[in-house]
Each structure stands twice: as structure tokens, then as C-alpha cells.
Design a protein around this motif. Sequence first.
Motif, PDB file in Angstrom:
ATOM      1  N   ASP A  41       1.458  -4.332  -8.651  1.00  0.00           N
ATOM      2  CA  ASP A  41       0.336  -4.623  -9.546  1.00  0.00           C
ATOM      3  C   ASP A  41       0.795  -4.819 -10.989  1.00  0.00           C
ATOM      4  OD1 ASP A  41       0.775  -2.089 -10.662  1.00  0.00           O
ATOM      5  OD2 ASP A  41      -0.961  -1.154  -9.706  1.00  0.00           O
ATOM      6  N   LEU A  51      -4.951 -10.488  -0.776  1.00  0.00           N
ATOM      7  CA  LEU A  51      -3.495 -10.574  -0.634  1.00  0.00           C
ATOM      8  C   LEU A  51      -2.971 -10.599   0.799  1.00  0.00           C
ATOM      9  CD1 LEU A  51      -2.604  -8.060  -3.480  1.00  0.00           C
ATOM     10  CD2 LEU A  51      -2.285 -10.542  -3.552  1.00  0.00           C
ATOM     11  N   LYS A  70       0.939 -11.785   1.777  1.00  0.00           N
ATOM     12  CA  LYS A  70       1.838 -10.750   2.298  1.00  0.00           C
ATOM     13  C   LYS A  70       2.439 -11.186   3.631  1.00  0.00           C
ATOM     14  CE  LYS A  70      -0.266  -6.601   0.265  1.00  0.00           C
ATOM     15  NZ  LYS A  70      -0.953  -5.334   0.588  1.00  0.00           N
ATOM     16  N   VAL A 107       4.021  -9.908  -4.714  1.00  0.00           N
ATOM     17  CA  VAL A 107       4.297  -9.303  -3.413  1.00  0.00           C
ATOM     18  C   VAL A 107       5.813  -9.297  -3.237  1.00  0.00           C
ATOM     19  CG1 VAL A 107       4.042  -9.568  -0.919  1.00  0.00           C
ATOM     20  CG2 VAL A 107       2.107 -10.049  -2.432  1.00  0.00           C
ATOM     21  N   THR A 140       2.486  -4.793  -2.270  1.00  0.00           N
ATOM     22  CA  THR A 140       1.834  -5.250  -3.492  1.00  0.00           C
ATOM     23  C   THR A 140       2.482  -4.635  -4.720  1.00  0.00           C
ATOM     24  OG1 THR A 140      -0.276  -5.444  -2.325  1.00  0.00           O
ATOM     25  CG2 THR A 140      -0.366  -5.346  -4.733  1.00  0.00           C
TER      26      THR A 140
END
Length: 445
Positions: free
Chosen positions: A258, A222, A226, A250, A256
Motif C-alpha cells: 500500500d 486487486l 495479483k 503488487v 499488496t
Amino acid sequence: MARKFFGTDGIRGRTNTGVMTAATVMRVGQAAGTHFLRGGHRHRVVIGKDTRLSGYMMESALVAGFTSVGMDVVMTGPLPTPAIALLTREMRADLGVMISASHNPYEDNGIKLFGPDGFKLSDESEAAIELLLGQEPLLVGAERIGRARRIDDARGRYIHAIKQSVATDIRFDGLKVVVDCANGAAYQVAPSAIWELGAEVIAMGVEPNGININRDVGSTSLDAIKARVVEEGAHIGIALDGDADRLIVVDEIGRTVDGDQIMALIASRMLDKGVLTGGGVVATVMSNLGLERYLESIGLTLERTKVGDRHVLERMKEGGFNVGGEQSGHMILLDHATTGDGTVAALRVLASLVRSGKPASALLHVFDPVPQVLKNVCYAGGRPLDNAAVKQVIAEAEAELAGKGRLVIRPSGTEPVIRVMAEGDDAAQVEAVVDRICAAVRDAA
């Protein structure tokens, strides 16, 4: 019966070794085709793939296997796993096949199978195919060999279908969205679907070359998205994996989000609309305790299953649930798909963003997760979890966390790794518990 071929999500392994050779893959096609030869109609299988270089080899091997037992083959080219599930059902096919190793590196590949209803196969069907793999294939006569063809409109069909998951009064005008397709199966369809609904799309991970799938991009890597979200001043980032059956988000400040937070958002929105079924959500043992506490606070339950979206789906079907998924990003919304679909879940998140008028950081922070630590220990062989010293350390950890947290330890179903997860209200305690168990497993391994 011990499984030689099927794991937690179909068949998977390193290309050109073990179960992932062209010869073995052809036998899989013959066995699966034979199992699904039912009735007197002309039988059909739909085959899709992600963008791995080995997909060409495996596609050809499967075509040879299926046609040799009398099945016609329809090939779609690169498409997400949920698209193959959808087309299998739409085209009245007897079987669907997705060639993909999901979030794994390009050196690996795999086979996911779908029945005529678009759902992944049951344990019973997988066992029957395993049995056939140990027997000589039942080849048909020359006049009954199957035919193969490619279809050109598969991407358009899928885009049209998934856009139906968004209410007709919703447009994404004004949203700037970074979409990371992991150089994988959704590199064309996901940016297109989001753009067609009005968003400004900044696409990344959309230049597959056969060996860069999941490499430094996508839902398991990620950092790039990001940075891009913050750099572009985007409202949100959408990260898919190699076969686009999972989603990680994001937010606008680069944090993050989830699968647990995504499930909480979708379930609470559906509860408000009166369309959530089953009285809760189905997730796995890996989902955060904070999700369970949040759902309880709004009158819902969290049903836990073993790891694997197939187990989640089975419980959803049994209990009449229409929302389920995994912390890792598999989102199963049964009103719209028969398997995890990262792009459909992304469209639902974007629609909620539009309706709420809130920034993603506020909208998608639905609950406070409890401290959770997950670490992996690689091992070369044997069964480290059967070691007496490991068992003793695990028992001590369970006693220490009793009433204050949870401990989940399991071998991966796709690679030689032991996953050790603990969670609880005391972050230092959780970290220490995981470290002790990992050390014991390393010594045993």
C-alpha cells in the motif's frame, strides 16, 4: 459557509442527478471561469477527462460554460489527473479541469479544478466559486465568446515529462511489469511510459468502453492483477485507479503493497541521496502507526493531516516537504508533480527495484505494519456520529486503546459512509473495537 458543491476532492456525484447534471456542470464552468478572469489577456482553460461515458456530456457542458463567459478551451481527451495539472501550468492556462470521479464506479462523475500554478484550488477559491454559483452568470457579448479546440499531442507531452522523474542512467531492461490501468485515464500513457524505459509490459485494464472503469480492475480491485502477476511470473504489478492519481503495488508473490510502504521506500531512498526536504513525510490520519515508528527510527517525522490529498499537499507546501501521500495510494512527489501521480510514483518504485537488485517482496517490505482494521458503515441520512450512544461507545474505545493504538472515525467526503479505523499492537482488540463501533453506528443510522 456550508458547501453545497465542493467535497474533499472537488465536486462529485451520481451522473444526471444532483450536482452532476449538464445544466449544473455548465454553471460550474461559468462560475469557475468568471473567478479566474483576471487581467486583459485572452483567458484559457485546459479540460481533460477519464473514460466514463458521461465524460462526453460533462465536457460539452463545461465547454459551453467556459466559452459563454469568455474563456478559450483546450480539450485533451482521456488523460490522468496529474497530466491536466501539468498541462495547465505548461500551457500558461488560467485554469485546469479534470472530469473524473477517480476510483468510483462509472455511474458517478466529478470535477477537479486546478489553478494556473497546477495546484488544486484553495478553500478560499472554492468558496468564491460556490458564491458565484448562487448568482446569475456574467455572460459576455457575442464578439467575446471563447473558442474551443482539441490538441493531439497531450499524451506525448505527459509521457515525456514523467520520464524525467527517472535518472538518465536507469533502464528497466529485464523487468517484467504488469500494469493495470483500471480501464481509466492512463490506459494509453502508463504502459507506454514504462515500455519506453525498457520494461516488458503486460497491460490490463486497457480496454475502456465507457462503463467498465474501475470494474474488477485497478487499485481498488486487486484480485485480477495479483493473479496475473503470479501467472506471468512478473517481477512486479502496478495498479492505478480511474484517473491515475493513486498507485498500489503488487509484489512478485502477489502481495499488496500500500501507499504507506511506498512512501517509506521513496522517502528512505531520497534521504540516502540527500534530496529529501522537510525532515520527514506528510501523510493522513489513516497511515499506519508502523510507518510513523519506522520514520522515527531513521530520524524522520511523520506529519499527519485530515484525509484527502489536498490537505496533505497544503501541509507539504507549508513545511517544505517534497514527499507525501495517503495509505490509499495517492503519492505526491513535489519535485516532479503538483498533485498525486500514480505513474510517476510507479516509475520511482521501478527505478529502485533496478538499483537494488532485490525482489519486490523484499524491497517493498520496509516496515512491519501494526494490525489495522478499517470498516465502512453505510447510512441513509442524518448524522449518526452525533448520536449519544455512538459517542459513548467511541469514548470507551478511545480509553481502551489509550497508549496502545489509535482510533480514527470519519464520514466519507464523497459518499454516505462512516469509516471506522483502529490500529494497535493487539490484533484481536483492534478488531473488537471496530466491530463495536460499527454496530453502534448501524443502530443509530
